[in-house]
Write a protein that holds these residues in place. Sequence first.
Motif, PDB file in Angstrom:
ATOM      1  N   GLN A 152     -26.870 -47.939 -14.273  1.00 13.74           N
ATOM      2  CA  GLN A 152     -25.484 -48.433 -14.244  1.00 13.74           C
ATOM      3  C   GLN A 152     -24.535 -47.387 -14.814  1.00 13.74           C
ATOM      4  O   GLN A 152     -23.424 -47.189 -14.290  1.00 13.74           O
ATOM      5  CB  GLN A 152     -25.375 -49.729 -15.051  1.00 13.74           C
ATOM      6  CG  GLN A 152     -26.032 -50.946 -14.416  1.00 13.74           C
ATOM      7  CD  GLN A 152     -25.192 -51.565 -13.303  1.00 13.74           C
ATOM      8  OE1 GLN A 152     -24.145 -51.055 -12.928  1.00 13.74           O
ATOM      9  NE2 GLN A 152     -25.668 -52.686 -12.770  1.00 13.74           N
ATOM     10  N   ILE A 204     -23.880 -44.797 -12.166  1.00  8.45           N
ATOM     11  CA  ILE A 204     -22.893 -45.253 -11.183  1.00  8.45           C
ATOM     12  C   ILE A 204     -21.492 -45.200 -11.777  1.00  8.45           C
ATOM     13  O   ILE A 204     -20.536 -44.761 -11.123  1.00  8.45           O
ATOM     14  CB  ILE A 204     -23.219 -46.688 -10.717  1.00  8.45           C
ATOM     15  CG1 ILE A 204     -24.578 -46.733 -10.005  1.00  8.45           C
ATOM     16  CG2 ILE A 204     -22.120 -47.216  -9.806  1.00  8.45           C
ATOM     17  CD1 ILE A 204     -24.672 -45.894  -8.771  1.00  8.45           C
ATOM     18  N   THR A 205     -21.359 -45.645 -13.028  1.00 11.97           N
ATOM     19  CA  THR A 205     -20.059 -45.576 -13.701  1.00 11.97           C
ATOM     20  C   THR A 205     -19.578 -44.138 -13.784  1.00 11.97           C
ATOM     21  O   THR A 205     -18.385 -43.850 -13.602  1.00 11.97           O
ATOM     22  CB  THR A 205     -20.151 -46.174 -15.125  1.00 11.97           C
ATOM     23  OG1 THR A 205     -20.582 -47.537 -15.030  1.00 11.97           O
ATOM     24  CG2 THR A 205     -18.812 -46.115 -15.835  1.00 11.97           C
ATOM     25  N   TYR A 265     -20.301 -41.723 -11.664  1.00 19.25           N
ATOM     26  CA  TYR A 265     -19.832 -41.333 -10.337  1.00 19.25           C
ATOM     27  C   TYR A 265     -18.394 -41.782 -10.119  1.00 19.25           C
ATOM     28  O   TYR A 265     -17.570 -41.057  -9.559  1.00 19.25           O
ATOM     29  CB  TYR A 265     -20.711 -41.964  -9.254  1.00 19.25           C
ATOM     30  CG  TYR A 265     -21.982 -41.201  -8.953  1.00 19.25           C
ATOM     31  CD1 TYR A 265     -21.947 -39.863  -8.588  1.00 19.25           C
ATOM     32  CD2 TYR A 265     -23.219 -41.824  -9.009  1.00 19.25           C
ATOM     33  CE1 TYR A 265     -23.110 -39.167  -8.297  1.00 19.25           C
ATOM     34  CE2 TYR A 265     -24.385 -41.136  -8.725  1.00 19.25           C
ATOM     35  CZ  TYR A 265     -24.321 -39.815  -8.367  1.00 19.25           C
ATOM     36  OH  TYR A 265     -25.471 -39.124  -8.086  1.00 19.25           O
ATOM     37  N   LYS A 266     -18.086 -42.992 -10.568  1.00 20.74           N
ATOM     38  CA  LYS A 266     -16.757 -43.549 -10.334  1.00 20.74           C
ATOM     39  C   LYS A 266     -15.675 -42.841 -11.138  1.00 20.74           C
ATOM     40  O   LYS A 266     -14.491 -42.942 -10.826  1.00 20.74           O
ATOM     41  CB  LYS A 266     -16.765 -45.045 -10.644  1.00 20.74           C
ATOM     42  CG  LYS A 266     -17.607 -45.851  -9.653  1.00 20.74           C
ATOM     43  CD  LYS A 266     -17.659 -47.323 -10.015  1.00 20.74           C
ATOM     44  CE  LYS A 266     -18.499 -48.100  -9.005  1.00 20.74           C
ATOM     45  NZ  LYS A 266     -18.620 -49.534  -9.368  1.00 20.74           N
ATOM     46  N   LYS A 267     -16.082 -42.122 -12.183  1.00 17.31           N
ATOM     47  CA  LYS A 267     -15.109 -41.360 -12.979  1.00 17.31           C
ATOM     48  C   LYS A 267     -14.708 -40.061 -12.287  1.00 17.31           C
ATOM     49  O   LYS A 267     -13.752 -39.407 -12.685  1.00 17.31           O
ATOM     50  CB  LYS A 267     -15.694 -41.029 -14.355  1.00 17.31           C
ATOM     51  CG  LYS A 267     -15.809 -42.224 -15.284  1.00 17.31           C
ATOM     52  CD  LYS A 267     -16.379 -41.791 -16.631  1.00 17.31           C
ATOM     53  CE  LYS A 267     -16.505 -42.982 -17.565  1.00 17.31           C
ATOM     54  NZ  LYS A 267     -17.115 -42.603 -18.864  1.00 17.31           N
ATOM     55  N   TYR A 268     -15.484 -39.678 -11.265  1.00 15.35           N
ATOM     56  CA  TYR A 268     -15.189 -38.453 -10.531  1.00 15.35           C
ATOM     57  C   TYR A 268     -14.874 -38.832  -9.084  1.00 15.35           C
ATOM     58  O   TYR A 268     -15.705 -38.682  -8.199  1.00 15.35           O
ATOM     59  CB  TYR A 268     -16.389 -37.506 -10.545  1.00 15.35           C
ATOM     60  CG  TYR A 268     -16.791 -37.018 -11.916  1.00 15.35           C
ATOM     61  CD1 TYR A 268     -16.218 -35.869 -12.456  1.00 15.35           C
ATOM     62  CD2 TYR A 268     -17.746 -37.692 -12.675  1.00 15.35           C
ATOM     63  CE1 TYR A 268     -16.586 -35.413 -13.712  1.00 15.35           C
ATOM     64  CE2 TYR A 268     -18.113 -37.241 -13.931  1.00 15.35           C
ATOM     65  CZ  TYR A 268     -17.542 -36.099 -14.445  1.00 15.35           C
ATOM     66  OH  TYR A 268     -17.912 -35.662 -15.686  1.00 15.35           O
ATOM     67  N   PRO A 269     -13.669 -39.344  -8.847  1.00 15.22           N
ATOM     68  CA  PRO A 269     -13.351 -39.784  -7.484  1.00 15.22           C
ATOM     69  C   PRO A 269     -13.463 -38.633  -6.492  1.00 15.22           C
ATOM     70  O   PRO A 269     -13.079 -37.495  -6.786  1.00 15.22           O
ATOM     71  CB  PRO A 269     -11.904 -40.280  -7.604  1.00 15.22           C
ATOM     72  CG  PRO A 269     -11.369 -39.625  -8.828  1.00 15.22           C
ATOM     73  CD  PRO A 269     -12.531 -39.462  -9.756  1.00 15.22           C
ATOM     74  N   PHE A 314     -23.329 -49.119  -4.060  1.00 13.09           N
ATOM     75  CA  PHE A 314     -22.479 -47.955  -4.302  1.00 13.09           C
ATOM     76  C   PHE A 314     -22.326 -47.046  -3.086  1.00 13.09           C
ATOM     77  O   PHE A 314     -21.216 -46.574  -2.794  1.00 13.09           O
ATOM     78  CB  PHE A 314     -23.057 -47.155  -5.469  1.00 13.09           C
ATOM     79  CG  PHE A 314     -22.327 -45.871  -5.750  1.00 13.09           C
ATOM     80  CD1 PHE A 314     -21.036 -45.878  -6.256  1.00 13.09           C
ATOM     81  CD2 PHE A 314     -22.939 -44.646  -5.504  1.00 13.09           C
ATOM     82  CE1 PHE A 314     -20.362 -44.692  -6.511  1.00 13.09           C
ATOM     83  CE2 PHE A 314     -22.272 -43.460  -5.761  1.00 13.09           C
ATOM     84  CZ  PHE A 314     -20.986 -43.482  -6.261  1.00 13.09           C
ATOM     85  N   SER A 332     -19.444 -46.980  -0.253  1.00 10.40           N
ATOM     86  CA  SER A 332     -18.133 -46.439  -0.597  1.00 10.40           C
ATOM     87  C   SER A 332     -18.088 -44.924  -0.407  1.00 10.40           C
ATOM     88  O   SER A 332     -17.025 -44.353  -0.141  1.00 10.40           O
ATOM     89  CB  SER A 332     -17.768 -46.799  -2.046  1.00 10.40           C
ATOM     90  OG  SER A 332     -18.646 -46.168  -2.959  1.00 10.40           O
TER      91      SER A 332
END
Length: 209
Positions: A68, A71-72, A74-78, A136, A139
């Motif tokens: 998790q 994944i979090t 990854y989301k910090k690096y759009p 994930f 997206s």
Amino acid sequence: MYSNFENLIEDKKQRILEACIQEFADKGYEKASTNAIIKNAKISKGILFHYFGNKKNLFLYIVEYCLQLLITGYKKYPLQNSKDIFDRLLELGMVKLQIYNTNPNISKVILQAFMNSPEELRAEIQDKYQQLSNEFMPSIFKDIDSSKFRDSVNPEIALEVVMLFLESLQGKYIKKYKGREQELLRDVDKIMEEYKEYVEVLKYGIYAR
């Protein structure tokens, strides 16, 4: 199942998580010591097993927690605005390296889980990974520009091939570095160069020249 642990005050919960992550990162599942965990977490063994039941449940919880966090991360690096599927693949690889370098113990836990876990745990670990991947990855491939694809290439099949490629490449490195996880983390730049070469080969099977 883990409600007693989840409801702990944050400082205590983080102390336990950090102790578990450190131990499993360094030693993997089989060699990890719950005695070392409780010593570093400053709790009793009875309390630890009150929260998790047994070592297996504890390990699976920590693996899912680390996935998790990945994944979090990854989301910090759009991802950038490129709709090119191969640009995104390379971006994804670079982001993964950034996360691994920033969170080495989390990376080690995940590597230990996939490389050195007992046979009876692997199916559950794979299921946890697959569930998160299914949530994930869509997206990542959203709004892909298929105009560069060869006319004979079905975009849906192309995306499926790309996904299979990623899984196969991961499997290759898991097998190659089994028992040598520290070397894998050390060789990330070399692996990234190989990754780029594979992506180039894959590109010429999908794109029109």
